[in-house]
Motif scaffolding. Sequence first.
Motif: not given
Length: 122
Positions: A45-48, A53-61, A71-75, A81-86
């Motif tokens: 339940l990390l929420g949006d 934040k996690v996705l940004s670190i994983a995707l940013s060079p 794996d960010l399932s069931r969070n 909207s924040a995930v979409k921006r990332v």
Amino acid sequence: GSLHALAITNSPHINQSIFSSLVESINGLSSPLQFLRVLDLSGNLLGDIGSAKVLSIALSPSHSTSIERLDLSRNGIGEGSAVKRVLEECTSNDPKLEVLNMSGNDFGEGDVALQLALSLGD
């Protein structure tokens, strides 16, 4: 030594500040977590915002991570909207991330689902 896989799953009682500290330590240059290849944070339940934040670190060079499977399932991301921006910011990059599981987040037919589809098309 360095840690290559970490799973913290189904722990919705852990508060957001603990996960924020974990996310920051993944990004640290001297952290043993900087060599993570597999990170499973499903069911927390990390929420949006936390998921973004996690996705940004994983995707940013610009971040010094080696995450290949995330794996960010069931969070409880919901509209996301924040995930979409990332995802919008990182679609043109060449991340190391090979597998991203975001199932069970109730995106519906909103913008996040569309942005995920667009990101996969690149």
